[in-house]
Structures are given as C-alpha cells and as structure tokens.
Scaffold this motif. Structure first.
Motif, PDB file in Angstrom:
ATOM      1  N   ASP A  32     -27.886 -29.284  13.164  1.00  0.00           N
ATOM      2  CA  ASP A  32     -29.217 -28.815  13.557  1.00  0.00           C
ATOM      3  C   ASP A  32     -30.214 -29.938  13.830  1.00  0.00           C
ATOM      4  O   ASP A  32     -31.361 -29.898  13.380  1.00  0.00           O
ATOM      5  CB  ASP A  32     -29.801 -27.862  12.500  1.00  0.00           C
ATOM      6  N   VAL A  33     -29.781 -30.954  14.579  1.00  0.00           N
ATOM      7  CA  VAL A  33     -30.692 -32.023  14.975  1.00  0.00           C
ATOM      8  C   VAL A  33     -31.602 -31.477  16.073  1.00  0.00           C
ATOM      9  O   VAL A  33     -31.128 -31.041  17.127  1.00  0.00           O
ATOM     10  CB  VAL A  33     -29.918 -33.267  15.469  1.00  0.00           C
ATOM     11  N   ALA A  34     -32.895 -31.472  15.811  1.00  0.00           N
ATOM     12  CA  ALA A  34     -33.873 -30.939  16.770  1.00  0.00           C
ATOM     13  C   ALA A  34     -33.838 -31.731  18.066  1.00  0.00           C
ATOM     14  O   ALA A  34     -33.774 -32.968  18.055  1.00  0.00           O
ATOM     15  CB  ALA A  34     -35.269 -30.996  16.159  1.00  0.00           C
ATOM     16  N   GLY A  35     -33.864 -31.014  19.186  1.00  0.00           N
ATOM     17  CA  GLY A  35     -33.915 -31.637  20.498  1.00  0.00           C
ATOM     18  C   GLY A  35     -32.566 -31.840  21.150  1.00  0.00           C
ATOM     19  O   GLY A  35     -32.488 -32.193  22.322  1.00  0.00           O
ATOM     20  N   ILE A  36     -31.491 -31.636  20.424  1.00  0.00           N
ATOM     21  CA  ILE A  36     -30.156 -31.721  21.010  1.00  0.00           C
ATOM     22  C   ILE A  36     -29.684 -30.285  21.221  1.00  0.00           C
ATOM     23  O   ILE A  36     -29.111 -29.655  20.334  1.00  0.00           O
ATOM     24  CB  ILE A  36     -29.171 -32.509  20.114  1.00  0.00           C
ATOM     25  N   CYS A  49     -28.548 -33.136  26.008  1.00  0.00           N
ATOM     26  CA  CYS A  49     -28.237 -33.935  24.820  1.00  0.00           C
ATOM     27  C   CYS A  49     -28.608 -35.398  25.074  1.00  0.00           C
ATOM     28  O   CYS A  49     -28.027 -36.311  24.506  1.00  0.00           O
ATOM     29  CB  CYS A  49     -26.772 -33.787  24.416  1.00  0.00           C
ATOM     30  N   HIS A  50     -29.627 -35.579  25.922  1.00  0.00           N
ATOM     31  CA  HIS A  50     -30.114 -36.917  26.271  1.00  0.00           C
ATOM     32  C   HIS A  50     -30.622 -37.622  25.018  1.00  0.00           C
ATOM     33  O   HIS A  50     -31.366 -37.048  24.229  1.00  0.00           O
ATOM     34  CB  HIS A  50     -31.238 -36.749  27.297  1.00  0.00           C
ATOM     35  N   ILE A  51     -30.204 -38.860  24.833  1.00  0.00           N
ATOM     36  CA  ILE A  51     -30.664 -39.693  23.717  1.00  0.00           C
ATOM     37  C   ILE A  51     -30.895 -41.114  24.220  1.00  0.00           C
ATOM     38  O   ILE A  51     -30.458 -41.478  25.308  1.00  0.00           O
ATOM     39  CB  ILE A  51     -29.642 -39.729  22.558  1.00  0.00           C
ATOM     40  N   TYR A  52     -31.595 -41.888  23.402  1.00  0.00           N
ATOM     41  CA  TYR A  52     -31.751 -43.322  23.642  1.00  0.00           C
ATOM     42  C   TYR A  52     -30.976 -44.052  22.551  1.00  0.00           C
ATOM     43  O   TYR A  52     -31.120 -43.739  21.367  1.00  0.00           O
ATOM     44  CB  TYR A  52     -33.213 -43.758  23.550  1.00  0.00           C
ATOM     45  N   ILE A  53     -30.185 -45.011  22.952  1.00  0.00           N
ATOM     46  CA  ILE A  53     -29.453 -45.837  21.998  1.00  0.00           C
ATOM     47  C   ILE A  53     -30.368 -46.964  21.540  1.00  0.00           C
ATOM     48  O   ILE A  53     -30.993 -47.636  22.358  1.00  0.00           O
ATOM     49  CB  ILE A  53     -28.180 -46.430  22.653  1.00  0.00           C
ATOM     50  N   ASP A  54     -30.454 -47.164  20.242  1.00  0.00           N
ATOM     51  CA  ASP A  54     -31.235 -48.278  19.709  1.00  0.00           C
ATOM     52  C   ASP A  54     -30.721 -49.566  20.348  1.00  0.00           C
ATOM     53  O   ASP A  54     -29.510 -49.774  20.444  1.00  0.00           O
ATOM     54  CB  ASP A  54     -31.071 -48.324  18.191  1.00  0.00           C
ATOM     55  N   VAL A  98     -28.155 -45.899  15.282  1.00  0.00           N
ATOM     56  CA  VAL A  98     -29.470 -45.257  15.342  1.00  0.00           C
ATOM     57  C   VAL A  98     -29.724 -44.844  16.783  1.00  0.00           C
ATOM     58  O   VAL A  98     -29.577 -45.655  17.699  1.00  0.00           O
ATOM     59  CB  VAL A  98     -30.585 -46.223  14.873  1.00  0.00           C
ATOM     60  N   VAL A  99     -30.061 -43.568  16.974  1.00  0.00           N
ATOM     61  CA  VAL A  99     -30.400 -43.066  18.301  1.00  0.00           C
ATOM     62  C   VAL A  99     -31.728 -42.328  18.224  1.00  0.00           C
ATOM     63  O   VAL A  99     -32.115 -41.839  17.169  1.00  0.00           O
ATOM     64  CB  VAL A  99     -29.311 -42.128  18.877  1.00  0.00           C
ATOM     65  N   GLU A 100     -32.414 -42.275  19.344  1.00  0.00           N
ATOM     66  CA  GLU A 100     -33.706 -41.586  19.416  1.00  0.00           C
ATOM     67  C   GLU A 100     -33.579 -40.392  20.344  1.00  0.00           C
ATOM     68  O   GLU A 100     -32.971 -40.493  21.410  1.00  0.00           O
ATOM     69  CB  GLU A 100     -34.759 -42.553  19.939  1.00  0.00           C
ATOM     70  N   VAL A 101     -34.163 -39.291  19.931  1.00  0.00           N
ATOM     71  CA  VAL A 101     -34.222 -38.097  20.776  1.00  0.00           C
ATOM     72  C   VAL A 101     -35.513 -38.180  21.581  1.00  0.00           C
ATOM     73  O   VAL A 101     -36.598 -38.297  21.006  1.00  0.00           O
ATOM     74  CB  VAL A 101     -34.187 -36.806  19.931  1.00  0.00           C
ATOM     75  N   PRO A 102     -35.414 -38.171  22.914  1.00  0.00           N
ATOM     76  CA  PRO A 102     -36.619 -38.309  23.739  1.00  0.00           C
ATOM     77  C   PRO A 102     -37.633 -37.193  23.503  1.00  0.00           C
ATOM     78  O   PRO A 102     -37.274 -36.052  23.180  1.00  0.00           O
ATOM     79  CB  PRO A 102     -36.095 -38.227  25.168  1.00  0.00           C
ATOM     80  N   ARG A 103     -38.885 -37.531  23.669  1.00  0.00           N
ATOM     81  CA  ARG A 103     -39.963 -36.540  23.557  1.00  0.00           C
ATOM     82  C   ARG A 103     -39.706 -35.347  24.469  1.00  0.00           C
ATOM     83  O   ARG A 103     -39.938 -34.201  24.100  1.00  0.00           O
ATOM     84  CB  ARG A 103     -41.299 -37.202  23.900  1.00  0.00           C
ATOM     85  N   SER A 104     -39.192 -35.613  25.667  1.00  0.00           N
ATOM     86  CA  SER A 104     -38.938 -34.540  26.628  1.00  0.00           C
ATOM     87  C   SER A 104     -37.880 -33.554  26.133  1.00  0.00           C
ATOM     88  O   SER A 104     -37.816 -32.420  26.598  1.00  0.00           O
ATOM     89  CB  SER A 104     -38.498 -35.114  27.981  1.00  0.00           C
ATOM     90  N   GLN A 105     -37.056 -33.936  25.160  1.00  0.00           N
ATOM     91  CA  GLN A 105     -36.049 -33.049  24.593  1.00  0.00           C
ATOM     92  C   GLN A 105     -36.620 -32.199  23.458  1.00  0.00           C
ATOM     93  O   GLN A 105     -35.971 -31.286  23.000  1.00  0.00           O
ATOM     94  CB  GLN A 105     -34.881 -33.859  24.032  1.00  0.00           C
ATOM     95  N   SER A 106     -37.813 -32.541  23.001  1.00  0.00           N
ATOM     96  CA  SER A 106     -38.363 -31.876  21.820  1.00  0.00           C
ATOM     97  C   SER A 106     -39.134 -30.600  22.123  1.00  0.00           C
ATOM     98  O   SER A 106     -39.549 -29.908  21.210  1.00  0.00           O
ATOM     99  CB  SER A 106     -39.278 -32.837  21.067  1.00  0.00           C
ATOM    100  N   GLY A 107     -39.347 -30.313  23.382  1.00  0.00           N
ATOM    101  CA  GLY A 107     -40.104 -29.109  23.724  1.00  0.00           C
ATOM    102  C   GLY A 107     -41.603 -29.288  23.600  1.00  0.00           C
ATOM    103  O   GLY A 107     -42.365 -28.331  23.647  1.00  0.00           O
ATOM    104  N   VAL A 108     -42.044 -30.521  23.396  1.00  0.00           N
ATOM    105  CA  VAL A 108     -43.479 -30.813  23.255  1.00  0.00           C
ATOM    106  C   VAL A 108     -44.109 -30.973  24.607  1.00  0.00           C
ATOM    107  O   VAL A 108     -43.593 -31.572  25.490  1.00  0.00           O
ATOM    108  CB  VAL A 108     -43.697 -32.088  22.412  1.00  0.00           C
TER     109      VAL A 108
END
Length: 108
Positions: A32-36, A49-54, A98-108
């Motif tokens: 249940d990772v939010a945004g994926i 399932c877009h993410i940014y790799i650290d 460590v990966v980051e979920v983009p703001r655009s994936q968060s529904g914000v």
C-alpha cells in the motif's frame, strides 16, 4: 529480503521488505505505498508506477531503455532518474535502495 524506502513528495517515507525477483511495483502495491497505482499490473502499459531513483543508486539500478522510455514520455515531471517501478526487479545488491514517488503520482 531487502529493504527499499519509498519517499513521498511531502518527505514522508515507507520502508518495505522486498523479496529478490519481485518488481518494486508489485512490492509497493502489496504494501500500500501511496502513489503507486500500477493500473496495468506491470504490463508496461500505463506508467502509473513512475518513480525517481535516488542519485546515489542510479548507476546500480541502471537507466530506462526501449519501451520503458516510451512509457515515461507519458509521465509528468520526468527526470533523468525517472524509472517505472514495474521494470525494476529487486536484487540483493539493491538492499537499502531509496526511491521517490513523484508529486504527480500522489493525486495532489
């Protein structure tokens, strides 16, 4: 099992244990990772399932190629570190990733 930390755009994070061989997308959905959202179930057909790799992990994880690059063209806020979580199979040498979920994936 190896730990991966998913960081949300607001700085909050969720660390999960991932079995080697399982995609980061599948592990994120199971935990249940939010945004994926993974609407296509990992078929490389939706880019939800877009993410940014650290940056510290970019070389070890590797860059997107081929069809993944084409799908990333459909994403917002693409960066050089952008990847689709469905295309990254967990490996022991990625423990601590460590990966980051983009703001655009968060529904914000």
């Amino acid at each position: 099992m190896a730990e991966v930390k998913f960081v949300a755009h607001d700085g909050s994070s969720k660390a999960i244990e991932v079995t080697p061989g399982i995609s980061l997308m599948e592990a994120a959905v199971r935990n249940d990772v939010a945004g994926i959202d993974a609407l296509c179930g990992g078929a490389l057909a939706c880019a939800t399932c877009h993410i940014y790799i650290d940056p510290a992990w970019s070389e070890r994880v590797g860059a997107a190629t081929g069809d993944e690059l084409e799908m990333l063209d459909n994403c917002q806020d693409v960066r050089p570190s952008s990847r689709l979580a469905c295309q990254i199979a967990m490996r022991e040498d990625l423990a601590g990733l460590v990966v980051e979920v983009p703001r655009s994936q968060s529904g914000v």
